[in-house]
Motif scaffolding. Structure first.
Motif, short mmCIF file in Angstrom:
data_model
loop_
_atom_site.label_atom_id
_atom_site.label_comp_id
_atom_site.label_asym_id
_atom_site.label_seq_id
_atom_site.Cartn_x
_atom_site.Cartn_y
_atom_site.Cartn_z
N HIS A 84 38.01 41.69 29.69
CA HIS A 84 38.22 40.54 30.56
C HIS A 84 37.03 39.60 30.36
CE1 HIS A 84 41.24 42.84 32.99
NE2 HIS A 84 40.48 43.86 32.62
N CYS A 119 39.42 35.24 35.71
CA CYS A 119 39.32 35.94 34.44
C CYS A 119 39.56 34.92 33.34
CB CYS A 119 40.36 37.06 34.36
SG CYS A 119 40.28 37.93 32.79
N GLU A 121 39.63 35.74 29.94
CA GLU A 121 40.04 36.34 28.66
C GLU A 121 41.38 37.00 28.90
OE1 GLU A 121 38.50 36.55 25.47
OE2 GLU A 121 40.53 37.32 25.09
N TYR A 122 42.36 36.60 28.11
CA TYR A 122 43.71 37.13 28.33
C TYR A 122 43.69 38.65 28.34
CZ TYR A 122 48.63 38.01 27.99
OH TYR A 122 49.89 38.48 28.24
N CYS A 123 44.21 39.23 29.45
CA CYS A 123 44.06 40.67 29.64
C CYS A 123 45.36 41.34 30.04
CB CYS A 123 42.99 40.94 30.70
SG CYS A 123 43.34 40.13 32.26
N HIS A 127 47.18 38.30 34.01
CA HIS A 127 45.88 37.66 33.74
C HIS A 127 45.71 36.36 34.53
CE1 HIS A 127 42.66 35.59 31.70
NE2 HIS A 127 43.49 34.66 31.29
N MET A 130 44.45 36.79 37.98
CA MET A 130 43.25 37.59 38.18
C MET A 130 42.11 36.70 38.66
SD MET A 130 41.62 40.33 35.62
CE MET A 130 39.99 41.01 35.92
CU LIG Z 1 42.32 38.20 32.20
#
Ligand SMILES: [Cu+2]
Lengths: 138, 83
Positions: A84, A119, A121-123, A127, A130
């Motif tokens: 993340h 967040c 960063e693509y998680c 996402h 988040m």
């Molecule tokens: Cu994410």
């Protein structure tokens, strides 16, 4: 002016600009990179798809983080499952949250209010949801 | 070649380097100032470097335009070109 003079001026100007940009970058790295000594450490844990914050006294917060104006905070950022990224856009805070690794970043809130933590960063599926709230108390 | 350009460049470079490093030296040897606001710092840096980039761009483009205008082909002598 002779051609040689102009060429030397040009070379000088280019080298000068490069040195100047290098010096500025160096200074920025020094100022932003070094955590102030009196920083309060907060452990930040990312997992699908929420944030957990742990204060030095052991108190935990989920989905929101309460801090005080005028103090310096250092974040120890890690993740439990996938990568993340911890981001507070308004305060120019952004660092990856990587499983098995602790990354550091610091900031000093100077205005009370509620700010977005997200967040970056693509998680996975949620996402986009988040998020957490940064509550800065006076 | 006379030594003027070399000398000039050395002096200009020295001045540039010093002006760039003086704030660093100041904060390194002086008292560490209050904690910086990351956001303000980043935006300042952005505007500063954008200003520098635009100044450089204006000088380079301006010089090009000047040279193109100054040495434009006012009177083309076709006879000479075609030989
Ligand atoms: Cu994410």
């Amino acid at each position: 002016m002779s051609h040689t003079t102009i060429e030397w001026l040009y070379v000088g100007a280019v080298v000068g600009v490069l040195i100047w940009v290098g010096a500025i970058a160096w200074d920025a790295e020094r100022l932003i990179g070094e955590t102030p000594e009196d920083a309060i450490t907060i452990k930040v844990t990312a997992q699908q798809w929420f944030w957990t914050f742990e204060h030095p006294d052991g108190t935990k917060e989920i989905g929101e983080l309460t801090v005080k104006v005028g103090k310096v905070y250092k974040f120890d950022v890690t993740a439990k499952d996938v990568i993340h990224a911890f981001n507070i856009p308004v305060h120019a805070v952004m660092i990856d949250a990587v499983p098995g690794r602790i990354n550091h970043i610091w900031f000093a809130p100077d205005q009370p209010g509620e700010y977005l933590i997200q967040c970056r960063e693509y998680c996975g599926l949620l996402h986009y949801q988040m998020r957490a709230t940064l509550i800065v108390e006076a | 070649m006379c030594l003027f350009p070399t000398k000039f460049c050395i002096i200009a470079l020295t001045l540039l380097v010093f002006s760039a490093f003086s704030p660093i030296l100041g904060s390194a040897f002086g008292q560490e100032s209050e904690v910086i606001n990351r956001s303000v710092f980043a935006w300042n840096l952005f505007y500063e470097l954008m200003t520098a980039a635009i100044v450089v761009g204006v000088i380079v483009q301006g010089t090009l335009i000047y040279i193109i205008f100054r040495f434009r082909e006012k009177k083309i002598k076709h006879e000479e070109v075609s030989g």
